[in-house]
Design a protein around this motif. Structure first.
Motif, PDB file in Angstrom:
ATOM      1  N   LEU A 133       0.821  -1.219   0.000  1.00  0.00           N
ATOM      2  CA  LEU A 133       0.000   0.000   0.000  1.00  0.00           C
ATOM      3  C   LEU A 133       0.849   1.261   0.000  1.00  0.00           C
ATOM      4  CD1 LEU A 133      -2.977  -0.868   2.394  1.00  0.00           C
ATOM      5  CD2 LEU A 133      -2.723  -1.273  -0.053  1.00  0.00           C
ATOM      6  N   ASP A 134       1.973   1.244   0.682  1.00  0.00           N
ATOM      7  CA  ASP A 134       2.844   2.427   0.676  1.00  0.00           C
ATOM      8  C   ASP A 134       3.377   2.698  -0.722  1.00  0.00           C
ATOM      9  OD1 ASP A 134       2.523   2.855   3.396  1.00  0.00           O
ATOM     10  OD2 ASP A 134       4.232   1.574   3.933  1.00  0.00           O
ATOM     11  N   ASP A 135       3.722   1.636  -1.435  1.00  0.00           N
ATOM     12  CA  ASP A 135       4.255   1.802  -2.782  1.00  0.00           C
ATOM     13  C   ASP A 135       3.158   2.281  -3.743  1.00  0.00           C
ATOM     14  OD1 ASP A 135       6.411   1.761  -4.533  1.00  0.00           O
ATOM     15  OD2 ASP A 135       5.911  -0.242  -5.284  1.00  0.00           O
ATOM     16  N   CYS A 136       1.938   1.715  -3.604  1.00  0.00           N
ATOM     17  CA  CYS A 136       0.824   2.164  -4.449  1.00  0.00           C
ATOM     18  C   CYS A 136       0.483   3.621  -4.170  1.00  0.00           C
ATOM     19  CB  CYS A 136      -0.410   1.279  -4.216  1.00  0.00           C
ATOM     20  SG  CYS A 136      -0.252  -0.396  -4.862  1.00  0.00           S
ATOM     21  N   ASP A 137       0.559   4.000  -2.913  1.00  0.00           N
ATOM     22  CA  ASP A 137       0.276   5.381  -2.537  1.00  0.00           C
ATOM     23  C   ASP A 137       1.321   6.323  -3.135  1.00  0.00           C
ATOM     24  OD1 ASP A 137      -1.255   7.302  -1.237  1.00  0.00           O
ATOM     25  OD2 ASP A 137      -0.004   7.245   0.557  1.00  0.00           O
ATOM     26  N   ARG A 138       2.587   5.902  -3.082  1.00  0.00           N
ATOM     27  CA  ARG A 138       3.662   6.732  -3.625  1.00  0.00           C
ATOM     28  C   ARG A 138       3.537   6.877  -5.141  1.00  0.00           C
ATOM     29  NH1 ARG A 138       8.399   5.417  -5.819  1.00  0.00           N
ATOM     30  NH2 ARG A 138       8.147   3.220  -5.271  1.00  0.00           N
ATOM     31  N   ARG A 139       3.164   5.782  -5.822  1.00  0.00           N
ATOM     32  CA  ARG A 139       3.056   5.804  -7.278  1.00  0.00           C
ATOM     33  C   ARG A 139       1.723   6.381  -7.745  1.00  0.00           C
ATOM     34  NH1 ARG A 139       6.548   2.269 -10.104  1.00  0.00           N
ATOM     35  NH2 ARG A 139       7.964   1.094  -8.739  1.00  0.00           N
ATOM     36  N   GLY A 140       0.697   6.308  -6.882  1.00  0.00           N
ATOM     37  CA  GLY A 140      -0.631   6.778  -7.261  1.00  0.00           C
ATOM     38  C   GLY A 140      -1.297   5.882  -8.291  1.00  0.00           C
ATOM     39  N   THR A 141      -0.997   4.600  -8.267  1.00  0.00           N
ATOM     40  CA  THR A 141      -1.568   3.684  -9.252  1.00  0.00           C
ATOM     41  C   THR A 141      -1.663   2.287  -8.654  1.00  0.00           C
ATOM     42  OG1 THR A 141      -1.360   2.866 -11.524  1.00  0.00           O
ATOM     43  CG2 THR A 141       0.674   3.030 -10.241  1.00  0.00           C
ATOM     44  N   TRP A 142      -2.328   1.378  -9.388  1.00  0.00           N
ATOM     45  CA  TRP A 142      -2.463  -0.010  -8.973  1.00  0.00           C
ATOM     46  C   TRP A 142      -1.186  -0.744  -9.387  1.00  0.00           C
ATOM     47  CZ3 TRP A 142      -6.915  -1.278  -6.333  1.00  0.00           C
ATOM     48  CH2 TRP A 142      -7.978  -0.377  -6.447  1.00  0.00           C
ATOM     49  N   TRP A 143      -0.197  -0.718  -8.547  1.00  0.00           N
ATOM     50  CA  TRP A 143       1.100  -1.270  -8.894  1.00  0.00           C
ATOM     51  C   TRP A 143       1.310  -2.610  -8.187  1.00  0.00           C
ATOM     52  CZ3 TRP A 143       4.448  -0.510 -12.584  1.00  0.00           C
ATOM     53  CH2 TRP A 143       5.730  -1.064 -12.473  1.00  0.00           C
ATOM     54  N   LEU A 144       1.223  -3.680  -8.967  1.00  0.00           N
ATOM     55  CA  LEU A 144       1.435  -5.021  -8.439  1.00  0.00           C
ATOM     56  C   LEU A 144       2.913  -5.379  -8.585  1.00  0.00           C
ATOM     57  CD1 LEU A 144       0.046  -7.599  -7.279  1.00  0.00           C
ATOM     58  CD2 LEU A 144      -0.067  -8.431  -9.654  1.00  0.00           C
ATOM     59  N   GLU A 145       3.589  -5.522  -7.463  1.00  0.00           N
ATOM     60  CA  GLU A 145       5.022  -5.827  -7.499  1.00  0.00           C
ATOM     61  C   GLU A 145       5.265  -7.303  -7.823  1.00  0.00           C
ATOM     62  OE1 GLU A 145       7.541  -4.513  -4.306  1.00  0.00           O
ATOM     63  OE2 GLU A 145       5.997  -3.098  -3.625  1.00  0.00           O
ATOM     64  N   ARG A 146       6.414  -7.564  -8.407  1.00  0.00           N
ATOM     65  CA  ARG A 146       6.882  -8.942  -8.631  1.00  0.00           C
ATOM     66  C   ARG A 146       8.228  -9.076  -7.936  1.00  0.00           C
ATOM     67  NH1 ARG A 146       4.287 -11.322 -12.648  1.00  0.00           N
ATOM     68  NH2 ARG A 146       4.778 -13.135 -11.359  1.00  0.00           N
ATOM     69  N   PRO A 147       8.234  -9.216  -6.608  1.00  0.00           N
ATOM     70  CA  PRO A 147       9.480  -9.139  -5.843  1.00  0.00           C
ATOM     71  C   PRO A 147      10.366 -10.366  -6.017  1.00  0.00           C
ATOM     72  CG  PRO A 147       7.680  -9.730  -4.415  1.00  0.00           C
ATOM     73  CD  PRO A 147       7.068  -9.436  -5.750  1.00  0.00           C
ATOM     74  N   ASN A 148      11.602 -10.195  -5.660  1.00  0.00           N
ATOM     75  CA  ASN A 148      12.562 -11.283  -5.649  1.00  0.00           C
ATOM     76  C   ASN A 148      12.357 -12.121  -4.384  1.00  0.00           C
ATOM     77  OD1 ASN A 148      15.302 -12.603  -5.033  1.00  0.00           O
ATOM     78  ND2 ASN A 148      15.592 -11.787  -7.107  1.00  0.00           N
ATOM     79  N   PRO A 149      12.493 -13.458  -4.456  1.00  0.00           N
ATOM     80  CA  PRO A 149      12.317 -14.298  -3.260  1.00  0.00           C
ATOM     81  C   PRO A 149      13.198 -13.881  -2.091  1.00  0.00           C
ATOM     82  CG  PRO A 149      12.446 -15.660  -5.226  1.00  0.00           C
ATOM     83  CD  PRO A 149      12.752 -14.263  -5.658  1.00  0.00           C
ATOM     84  N   SER A 150      14.347 -13.282  -2.374  1.00  0.00           N
ATOM     85  CA  SER A 150      15.263 -12.897  -1.297  1.00  0.00           C
ATOM     86  C   SER A 150      14.681 -11.818  -0.397  1.00  0.00           C
ATOM     87  CB  SER A 150      16.597 -12.428  -1.890  1.00  0.00           C
ATOM     88  OG  SER A 150      16.393 -11.280  -2.714  1.00  0.00           O
ATOM     89  N   SER A 151      13.649 -11.109  -0.863  1.00  0.00           N
ATOM     90  CA  SER A 151      13.038 -10.044  -0.055  1.00  0.00           C
ATOM     91  C   SER A 151      11.960 -10.569   0.883  1.00  0.00           C
ATOM     92  CB  SER A 151      12.441  -8.975  -0.970  1.00  0.00           C
ATOM     93  OG  SER A 151      11.318  -9.487  -1.669  1.00  0.00           O
ATOM     94  N   LEU A 152      11.700 -11.879   0.839  1.00  0.00           N
ATOM     95  CA  LEU A 152      10.614 -12.453   1.640  1.00  0.00           C
ATOM     96  C   LEU A 152      11.145 -13.069   2.930  1.00  0.00           C
ATOM     97  CD1 LEU A 152       8.683 -14.340  -1.191  1.00  0.00           C
ATOM     98  CD2 LEU A 152       8.346 -12.006  -0.396  1.00  0.00           C
ATOM     99  N   PRO A 153      10.307 -13.181   3.955  1.00  0.00           N
ATOM    100  CA  PRO A 153      10.701 -13.938   5.150  1.00  0.00           C
ATOM    101  C   PRO A 153      11.054 -15.371   4.742  1.00  0.00           C
ATOM    102  CG  PRO A 153       8.686 -12.705   5.565  1.00  0.00           C
ATOM    103  CD  PRO A 153       8.948 -12.595   4.100  1.00  0.00           C
ATOM    104  N   SER A 154      12.116 -15.893   5.273  1.00  0.00           N
ATOM    105  CA  SER A 154      12.626 -17.182   4.792  1.00  0.00           C
ATOM    106  C   SER A 154      11.794 -18.371   5.263  1.00  0.00           C
ATOM    107  CB  SER A 154      14.077 -17.357   5.251  1.00  0.00           C
ATOM    108  OG  SER A 154      14.162 -17.309   6.665  1.00  0.00           O
ATOM    109  N   GLU A 155      11.222 -18.303   6.470  1.00  0.00           N
ATOM    110  CA  GLU A 155      10.552 -19.482   7.022  1.00  0.00           C
ATOM    111  C   GLU A 155       9.328 -19.900   6.207  1.00  0.00           C
ATOM    112  OE1 GLU A 155       8.715 -21.252  11.191  1.00  0.00           O
ATOM    113  OE2 GLU A 155       9.414 -19.181  11.091  1.00  0.00           O
ATOM    114  N   PRO A 156       8.356 -19.000   5.926  1.00  0.00           N
ATOM    115  CA  PRO A 156       7.198 -19.455   5.131  1.00  0.00           C
ATOM    116  C   PRO A 156       7.595 -19.922   3.744  1.00  0.00           C
ATOM    117  CG  PRO A 156       7.128 -17.066   5.460  1.00  0.00           C
ATOM    118  CD  PRO A 156       8.199 -17.592   6.352  1.00  0.00           C
TER     119      PRO A 156
END
Length: 487
Positions: A133-156
């Protein structure tokens, strides 16, 4: 003749909503932590998951994740699922497809956090999509990210990769959950989830579904105590609305004092007995409405043991007014007359359990010690039954005036208010002990002595002795006593 001009255009204009504004608005639909998690589990069950793990982690960075072993999604399907309003609520769904508006995953998750990441594994391929939501607010658009796995919590991510297929829903930036009590709000949701999905956990529809929270399986509950020997399971009825069957199954729980602590826990807890009577509405097997009478019957104390299960097919969502959270529902007008009739029977049975906690053989006339008397002011009083054989025996062998005076004293000072307060709070009631055979025989002989020279009257009284209070609490002994007295 003058010509009137207009600035109104002849065609329309595309007017999409502001992304950040609409997203913030959808966060206020009214989810709690429990109902939000339930909506996420709906998605897992719709994907035919058999193992669903909920992880609530507080440090180093807090997150909540729901990991399942469902079918998983490929990249195209995942992106489509992340769209707000991804499915038409009018579309046909299979029996246990618990979705409706195509909003549940997004609105439920983002009601509790500001970052939602979904990782899905299908056919050996891992796909990831994220709303921030912070990124969508900053961009002012419906921005669906495609993040890298390294940015995710490792356990789940590790838990998901241990499965051949499935999906992990990860909630981060838990701003709403922090305000509601952080991880305690998640942990307190366990009872809600156990009740909402108890039929899936119990394996009613197929193999049991395992749902765990931080490694601890959710408890197995049954709000109807269907296997309790003192409960009552009434006949099912099926009512057809718009060519779809609605199954109605009434139950009457045992009197609270007959329940052990394990029974109370399985039924939802002692507090649940006070507040959660009435209709239990299930949509696709998932509990939507846990009790309440829909204004069909007054919720007085004596109906609190009545619980009526209603199985509603997902095709009738439009008639039952199911909301986005799947936490509100109302029966259609066409069904209310049927429910009113069914309620009348089950409510009456509940009242009988409260007013008489003993067990009677079917179709046997009971000889009570107390009788309910309806008064002119629509109130009621309880009077000692003068036709009870023991009372009659006392009247025959003593001054009738003195005995009647004593009986009236007992009747007029019955502590009804104190008894009501005690039972209304479902406080334990002392078990009535089984009378000793010698005491019963002495009482029976007193009755015999009261009717000398009246063998026909005595025979009728003795024939009813096994169903006469207090002899009915030890009917085998009563029958032996009658046999001895008739010899």
């Amino acid at each position: 003749m003058s010509t009137v001009s207009s600035t109104q255009p002849n065609n329309g204009v595309e007017l999409p909503p502001f992304a950040s504004v609409l997203m913030q608005s959808l966060r206020s639909v009214g989810y709690s932590a429990a109902t939000a998690l339930a909506d996420l589990i709906d998605n897992s069950l719709a994907a035919k998951a058999r193992v669903i793990q909920i992880a609530a982690v507080k440090a180093p960075l807090p997150y909540v994740a729901v990991i399942d072993d469902g079918g998983g999604m490929d990249e195209q399907t995942l992106v489509a699922a992340m769209r707000f309003g991804s499915r038409d609520p009018r579309d046909r769904r299979h029996l246990h497809d618990l979705g409706r508006f195509g909003l549940g995953l997004k609105t439920a998750a983002l009601s509790q956090c500001k970052r939602l990441t979904v990782v899905s594994l299908a056919n050996g391929v891992e796909s990831i999509a994220r709303w921030d939501l912070d990124d969508c607010d900053r961009r002012g658009t419906w921005w669906l990210e495609r993040p890298n796995p390294s940015s995710l919590p490792s356990e789940p991510l590790s838990m998901l990769r241990q499965k051949a297929h499935g999906t992990a829903i990860i909630l981060e930036k838990l701003d709403r959950l922090d305000a509601a009590g952080g991880d305690n709000a998640i942990l307190s949701a366990a009872d809600h989830l156990a009740l909402a999905f108890h039929r899936f956990i119990g394996g009613e529809f197929s193999d049991p579904v395992s749902i765990s929270l931080n490694g601890r399986p959710l408890p197995v509950v049954d709000p109807f105590l269907q296997d309790h020997p003192r409960g009552q399971v009434l006949h099912d009825e099926t009512i057809t609305i718009e060519d779809h069957p609605i199954k109605v199954s009434p139950f009457v729980l045992p009197f609270p004092s007959r329940l052990k602590e394990a029974d109370l826990d399985r039924a939802g807890g002692r507090e649940s007995l006070k507040t959660s009577h009435g209709f239990y509405v299930y949509r696709g097997g998932r509990l939507v409405v846990p009790g309440g009478w829909f204004r069909i019957v007054p919720a007085d104390d004596l109906v609190r043991l009545a619980r009526i299960r209603i199985d509603v097919p997902v095709e009738l969502d439009h008639l039952w007014k199911v909301d986005i959270r799947k936490a509100v529902s109302e029966p259609p007008q066409a069904l209310r007359p049927y429910l009113r009739r069914i309620v009348g029977d089950v409510a009456e049975r509940s009242r009988k359990v409260y007013t008489h906690r003993g067990t009677l053989a079917p179709n046997v006339e009971h000889v009570p010690l107390w009788r309910r008397v309806e008064m002119r002011d629509q109130g009621a009083a309880w009077r000692i039954n003068r036709d009870h054989p023991t009372i009659r025996a006392v009247l025959e062998n003593a001054s009738e005036k003195d005995v009647v005076t004593a009986l009236k004293l007992l009747e007029d000072n019955l502590p009804i208010q104190d008894i009501h307060i005690h039972t209304a709070n479902d406080q334990p009631v002392a078990e009535v002990s089984v009378p000793d055979e010698a005491d019963l025989e002495a009482m029976a002989k007193q009755i015999v002595e009261a009717f000398p020279g009246e063998p026909e009257v005595l025979t009728r009284i003795l024939a009813k002795l096994p169903v006469t209070e207090p002899f009915n609490r030890n009917p085998d002994a009563a029958r032996r006593i009658v046999d001895r007295l008739l010899q």
